[in-house]
Design an enzyme around this catalytic site. Structure first.
Site, PDB file in Angstrom:
ATOM      1  N   ILE A  12       0.845  -1.200   0.000  1.00  0.00           N
ATOM      2  CA  ILE A  12       0.000   0.000   0.000  1.00  0.00           C
ATOM      3  C   ILE A  12       0.880   1.250   0.000  1.00  0.00           C
ATOM      4  O   ILE A  12       0.608   2.225  -0.717  1.00  0.00           O
ATOM      5  CB  ILE A  12      -0.978  -0.014   1.199  1.00  0.00           C
ATOM      6  N   GLY A  36       8.872  -4.964   2.599  1.00  0.00           N
ATOM      7  CA  GLY A  36       8.764  -4.083   1.436  1.00  0.00           C
ATOM      8  C   GLY A  36       9.936  -4.248   0.470  1.00  0.00           C
ATOM      9  O   GLY A  36      10.840  -5.058   0.708  1.00  0.00           O
ATOM     10  N   TYR A 141      -3.289  -9.128  15.573  1.00  0.00           N
ATOM     11  CA  TYR A 141      -3.061  -8.062  14.590  1.00  0.00           C
ATOM     12  C   TYR A 141      -4.079  -6.941  14.800  1.00  0.00           C
ATOM     13  O   TYR A 141      -3.726  -5.759  14.953  1.00  0.00           O
ATOM     14  CB  TYR A 141      -3.146  -8.636  13.171  1.00  0.00           C
ATOM     15  N   LYS A 145      -3.619  -2.960  16.227  1.00  0.00           N
ATOM     16  CA  LYS A 145      -4.052  -1.762  15.493  1.00  0.00           C
ATOM     17  C   LYS A 145      -5.029  -0.928  16.319  1.00  0.00           C
ATOM     18  O   LYS A 145      -5.006   0.302  16.259  1.00  0.00           O
ATOM     19  CB  LYS A 145      -4.697  -2.183  14.170  1.00  0.00           C
ATOM     20  N   ASN A 170     -10.408  -4.838   2.549  1.00  0.00           N
ATOM     21  CA  ASN A 170      -9.334  -5.589   1.883  1.00  0.00           C
ATOM     22  C   ASN A 170      -8.739  -4.812   0.715  1.00  0.00           C
ATOM     23  O   ASN A 170      -9.398  -4.632  -0.308  1.00  0.00           O
ATOM     24  CB  ASN A 170      -9.849  -6.950   1.427  1.00  0.00           C
ATOM     25  N   ARG A 221     -15.695 -10.703   2.150  1.00  0.00           N
ATOM     26  CA  ARG A 221     -14.819  -9.556   2.390  1.00  0.00           C
ATOM     27  C   ARG A 221     -15.173  -8.430   1.418  1.00  0.00           C
ATOM     28  O   ARG A 221     -15.823  -8.653   0.395  1.00  0.00           O
ATOM     29  CB  ARG A 221     -13.336  -9.948   2.184  1.00  0.00           C
TER      30      ARG A 221
HETATM   31  P1  NAD Z   1       3.299  -4.475   3.588  1.00  0.00           P
HETATM   32  O1  NAD Z   1       3.866  -5.532   4.465  1.00  0.00           O
HETATM   33  O2  NAD Z   1       3.395  -4.657   2.115  1.00  0.00           O
HETATM   34  O3  NAD Z   1       3.906  -3.054   3.951  1.00  0.00           O
HETATM   35  C1  NAD Z   1       4.376  -2.707   5.231  1.00  0.00           C
HETATM   36  C2  NAD Z   1       5.684  -1.938   5.043  1.00  0.00           C
HETATM   37  O4  NAD Z   1       6.153  -1.501   6.320  1.00  0.00           O
HETATM   38  C3  NAD Z   1       6.793  -2.794   4.434  1.00  0.00           C
HETATM   39  O5  NAD Z   1       7.466  -2.081   3.439  1.00  0.00           O
HETATM   40  C4  NAD Z   1       7.716  -3.096   5.618  1.00  0.00           C
HETATM   41  O6  NAD Z   1       9.050  -3.310   5.209  1.00  0.00           O
HETATM   42  C5  NAD Z   1       7.527  -1.856   6.468  1.00  0.00           C
HETATM   43  N1  NAD Z   1       7.756  -2.054   7.910  1.00  0.00           N
HETATM   44  C6  NAD Z   1       7.145  -2.955   8.734  1.00  0.00           C
HETATM   45  N2  NAD Z   1       7.596  -2.797   9.990  1.00  0.00           N
HETATM   46  C7  NAD Z   1       8.487  -1.777   9.963  1.00  0.00           C
HETATM   47  C8  NAD Z   1       9.285  -1.149  10.958  1.00  0.00           C
HETATM   48  N3  NAD Z   1       9.271  -1.535  12.246  1.00  0.00           N
HETATM   49  N4  NAD Z   1      10.081  -0.123  10.579  1.00  0.00           N
HETATM   50  C9  NAD Z   1      10.124   0.293   9.277  1.00  0.00           C
HETATM   51  N5  NAD Z   1       9.407  -0.264   8.307  1.00  0.00           N
HETATM   52  C10 NAD Z   1       8.586  -1.303   8.640  1.00  0.00           C
HETATM   53  O7  NAD Z   1       1.768  -4.342   4.035  1.00  0.00           O
HETATM   54  P2  NAD Z   1       0.565  -3.601   3.311  1.00  0.00           P
HETATM   55  O8  NAD Z   1      -0.396  -4.623   2.868  1.00  0.00           O
HETATM   56  O9  NAD Z   1       1.091  -2.614   2.358  1.00  0.00           O
HETATM   57  O10 NAD Z   1      -0.087  -2.839   4.546  1.00  0.00           O
HETATM   58  C11 NAD Z   1       0.275  -1.516   4.877  1.00  0.00           C
HETATM   59  C12 NAD Z   1      -0.513  -1.063   6.076  1.00  0.00           C
HETATM   60  O11 NAD Z   1      -1.907  -1.157   5.800  1.00  0.00           O
HETATM   61  C13 NAD Z   1      -0.269  -1.891   7.326  1.00  0.00           C
HETATM   62  O12 NAD Z   1      -0.201  -1.004   8.421  1.00  0.00           O
HETATM   63  C14 NAD Z   1      -1.509  -2.756   7.431  1.00  0.00           C
HETATM   64  O13 NAD Z   1      -1.808  -3.056   8.771  1.00  0.00           O
HETATM   65  C15 NAD Z   1      -2.571  -1.857   6.831  1.00  0.00           C
HETATM   66  N6  NAD Z   1      -3.704  -2.589   6.242  1.00  0.00           N
HETATM   67  C16 NAD Z   1      -3.514  -3.401   5.153  1.00  0.00           C
HETATM   68  C17 NAD Z   1      -4.610  -4.057   4.596  1.00  0.00           C
HETATM   69  C18 NAD Z   1      -4.472  -4.931   3.372  1.00  0.00           C
HETATM   70  O14 NAD Z   1      -5.495  -5.423   2.865  1.00  0.00           O
HETATM   71  N7  NAD Z   1      -3.275  -5.144   2.842  1.00  0.00           N
HETATM   72  C19 NAD Z   1      -5.888  -3.898   5.152  1.00  0.00           C
HETATM   73  C20 NAD Z   1      -6.035  -3.077   6.281  1.00  0.00           C
HETATM   74  C21 NAD Z   1      -4.935  -2.410   6.800  1.00  0.00           C
HETATM   75  N1  UDP Z   2      -8.083 -17.127   1.861  1.00  0.00           N
HETATM   76  C1  UDP Z   2      -8.252 -18.412   1.333  1.00  0.00           C
HETATM   77  N2  UDP Z   2      -7.176 -19.015   0.768  1.00  0.00           N
HETATM   78  C2  UDP Z   2      -5.948 -18.431   0.692  1.00  0.00           C
HETATM   79  C3  UDP Z   2      -5.796 -17.114   1.206  1.00  0.00           C
HETATM   80  C4  UDP Z   2      -6.882 -16.496   1.791  1.00  0.00           C
HETATM   81  O1  UDP Z   2      -9.339 -18.976   1.399  1.00  0.00           O
HETATM   82  O2  UDP Z   2      -5.012 -19.060   0.199  1.00  0.00           O
HETATM   83  C5  UDP Z   2      -9.238 -16.453   2.475  1.00  0.00           C
HETATM   84  C6  UDP Z   2      -9.045 -16.031   3.915  1.00  0.00           C
HETATM   85  O3  UDP Z   2      -9.274 -17.104   4.808  1.00  0.00           O
HETATM   86  C7  UDP Z   2     -10.074 -14.916   4.037  1.00  0.00           C
HETATM   87  C8  UDP Z   2     -10.048 -14.263   2.641  1.00  0.00           C
HETATM   88  O4  UDP Z   2      -9.467 -15.247   1.770  1.00  0.00           O
HETATM   89  O5  UDP Z   2     -11.349 -15.481   4.237  1.00  0.00           O
HETATM   90  C9  UDP Z   2      -9.229 -12.983   2.576  1.00  0.00           C
HETATM   91  O6  UDP Z   2      -7.964 -13.249   3.170  1.00  0.00           O
HETATM   92  P1  UDP Z   2      -6.711 -12.286   2.997  1.00  0.00           P
HETATM   93  O7  UDP Z   2      -5.556 -12.925   3.696  1.00  0.00           O
HETATM   94  O8  UDP Z   2      -6.561 -11.950   1.550  1.00  0.00           O
HETATM   95  O9  UDP Z   2      -7.144 -10.932   3.715  1.00  0.00           O
HETATM   96  P2  UDP Z   2      -7.655 -10.649   5.221  1.00  0.00           P
HETATM   97  O10 UDP Z   2      -9.169 -10.697   5.134  1.00  0.00           O
HETATM   98  O11 UDP Z   2      -7.073 -11.659   6.134  1.00  0.00           O
HETATM   99  O12 UDP Z   2      -7.150  -9.267   5.483  1.00  0.00           O
END
Ligand code: NAD
Ligand code: UDP
Length: 329
Positions: A12, A36, A141, A145, A170, A221
Site C-alpha cells: 500500500i 517491502g 493483529y 491496530k 481488503n 470480504r
Molecule cells: P506491507 O507488508 O506490504 O507493507 C508494510 C511496510 O512496512 C513494508 O514495506 C515493511 O518493510 C515496512 N515495515 C514494517 N515494519 C516496519 C518497521 N518496524 N520499521 C520500518 N518499516 C517497517 O503491508 P501492506 O499490505 O502494504 O499494509 C500496509 C498497512 O496497511 C499496514 O499497516 C496494514 O496493517 C494496513 N492494512 C492493510 C490491509 C491490506 O489489505 N493489505 C488492510 C487493512 C490495513
Molecule cells: N483465503 C483463502 N485461501 C488463501 C488465502 C486467503 O481462502 O489461500 C481467504 C481467507 O481465509 C479470508 C479471505 O481469503 O477469508 C481474505 O484473506 P486475505 O488474507 O486476503 O485478507 P484478510 O481478510 O485476512 O485481510
C-alpha cells in the site's frame, strides 16, 4: 514541507508514495524493508532505510527533513501469523508507534494519517459495519491496530497530534499500468494467491473454510482498490491540515464478495481454470467484513474510481503478467 510515508516500500505504501508524487507532493519514505521492496519506491521520494522502533534513526530523519505530516503504514499485518506469534505484532506495531509519536511530538509535527483495519472490529455486531460499532478484535493483529488508534487518540489530547485513522477493508489491485503491485513473501492474501494459480506458479487455491455463516459458506470480504485507498489518505491529510478534528473512517466498497465469488471473478478476468479445493478454516477469520463507507464519502469527499471487483482483479492481473516474480523481474 514533506510528507513522511512510514512503510512506503510496502504494497500500500508504494502506491501511496507514487500517488503523492503524481500530485506534486514532496515525499520522504522510511522503511526497514522487512516486507517491502526498495524497487517499489518511486525514485522521486527520498528514502531512509531503518526501523521505526529505532528512536535515534527517526530523530535523524526528522532533523534532516522538514516533515509536515506522517502517513503511518509500517506494520506487520498477517492475521494468521499474529495468531501464532502475537508478541511479534505487539513489538513491531505498538513499539514502532510509540517511537514515531515521540519523535513527532519532539519535532512539533501535528498530523498523522494512520493505516487502521477492519480487523479492529472483530466479529461485527452488524453488516455493513459503521465506524462507531463495537470493536473487539479476535486476533492480535487487529488488537495491535486498535491499541495504536487509542495511543494516537491520547497523544491528540496531550500533545495536539491530530489524526485520521483509516480502517481499510481488503486492499486489492495494482496501479493500472502494472508498474507497481503486490509482492509479499510468502504471499498469503487471497487475490495474489489466486493469480499465482492462474499464472501456473501454484497448483491450486485452498479455500479456507466453507462452513461460515455466509450464503455460500465461505468468508465474505469487501475489496477496495489500492489507488482509491491512496487517494483517501491524501484527502485525509488535507482535511487535517485544514484544521479539522481527529476522526476514524471506514474505507471499503460497501459490497461484500465471498471467497468463492472472488475465485469466479478471477476465472472470468484471466480466462484460466484456476483449480481450487476446500480446506480447513484459517484461525482468526470473522465470517463477514463489509464496510459502510458513507462517512468517508461525505466528510472527506472520497469518490472511489473502482466499483467493480473484476476491474480491481484486472489491475492485479496486469501487474502479475508484467512482473510474474514480483520485484525480482
Ligand atoms: P506491507 O507488508 O506490504 O507493507 C508494510 C511496510 O512496512 C513494508 O514495506 C515493511 O518493510 C515496512 N515495515 C514494517 N515494519 C516496519 C518497521 N518496524 N520499521 C520500518 N518499516 C517497517 O503491508 P501492506 O499490505 O502494504 O499494509 C500496509 C498497512 O496497511 C499496514 O499497516 C496494514 O496493517 C494496513 N492494512 C492493510 C490491509 C491490506 O489489505 N493489505 C488492510 C487493512 C490495513
Ligand atoms: N483465503 C483463502 N485461501 C488463501 C488465502 C486467503 O481462502 O489461500 C481467504 C481467507 O481465509 C479470508 C479471505 O481469503 O477469508 C481474505 O484473506 P486475505 O488474507 O486476503 O485478507 P484478510 O481478510 O485476512 O485481510
Amino acid at each position: 514541507m514533506a510528507i513522511l510515508v512510514a512503510g512506503g516500500a510496502g504494497y500500500i505504501g508504494s502506491h501511496m508514495v507514487d500517488r503523492l508524487i503524481e500530485k506534486g507532493r514532496d515525499v520522504v519514505v522510511v522503511d526497514n524493508l522487512s516486507t517491502g521492496h526498495r524497487a517499489a519506491i518511486n525514485t522521486k521520494a527520498r528514502f531512509y532505510e531503518g526501523d521505526t522502533r529505532d528512536h535515534d534513526f527517526l530523530e535523524q530523519v526528522f532533523t534532516k527533513e522538514t516533515i509536515e505530516g506522517v502517513i503511518h503504514m509500517d506494520a506487520f499485518s498477517l492475521v494468521a501469523e499474529s495468531m501464532k506469534d502475537p508478541l511479534k505484532y505487539f513489538d513491531n506495531n505498538v513499539i514502532g508507534m510509540v517511537a514515531l509519536l515521540e519523535v513527532m511530538h519532539q519535532h512539533n509535527v501535528k498530523y498523522m494519517v494512520f493505516s487502521s483495519t477492519a480487523a479492529t472490529y472483530g466479529v461485527p455486531e452488524r453488516t455493513p459495519i459503521h465506524e462507531e460499532d463495537r470493536k473487539e478484535p479476535i486476533n492480535p493483529y487487529g488488537e495491535s491496530k486498535l491499541m495504536m488508534e487509542h495511543m494516537i487518540r491520547w497523544c491528540d489530547k496531550a500533545y495536539g497530534i491530530k489524526f485520521v485513522a483509516l480502517r481499510y477493508f481488503n486492499a486489492a489491485g495494482a496501479k493500472a499500468d502494472g508498474s507497481i503491485g503486490e509482492d509479499h513473501h510468502p504471499e498469503t492474501h487471497l487475490i495474489p494467491i489466486i493469480l499465482q494459480v492462474a499464472a501456473g506458479q501454484r497448483d491450486k487455491l485452498k479455500i479456507f473454510g466453507t462452513d461460515y455463516a455466509t450464503p455460500d459458506g465461505t468468508n465474505v470480504r469487501d475489496y477496495v482498490h489500492i489507488v482509491d485507498l491512496a487517494d483517501a489518505h491524501i484527502l485525509a491529510l488535507d482535511y487535517l491540515i485544514q484544521g479539522n478534528d481527529s476522526q476514524a473512517f471506514n474505507l471499503g466498497s460497501s459490497t461484500g464478495f465471498s471467497n468463492k465469488q472472488i475465485l469466479e471473478a478471477a476465472r472470468e478476468v484471466t480466462g484460466k481454470e484456476i483449480p481450487a479445493e476446500e480446506a480447513p478454516r484459517r484461525g482468526g477469520d470473522p465470517d463477514s467484513l463489509v464496510a459502510n463507507s458513507d462517512k468517508a464519502r461525505k466528510v472527506l469527499g472520497w469518490k472511489p474510481q473502482y466499483d467493480d471487483v473484476h476491474d480491481i482483479i484486472k489491475t492485479a492481473w496486469t501487474w502479475k503478467q508484467k512482473h510474474p516474480k514480483g520485484y525480482e523481474d
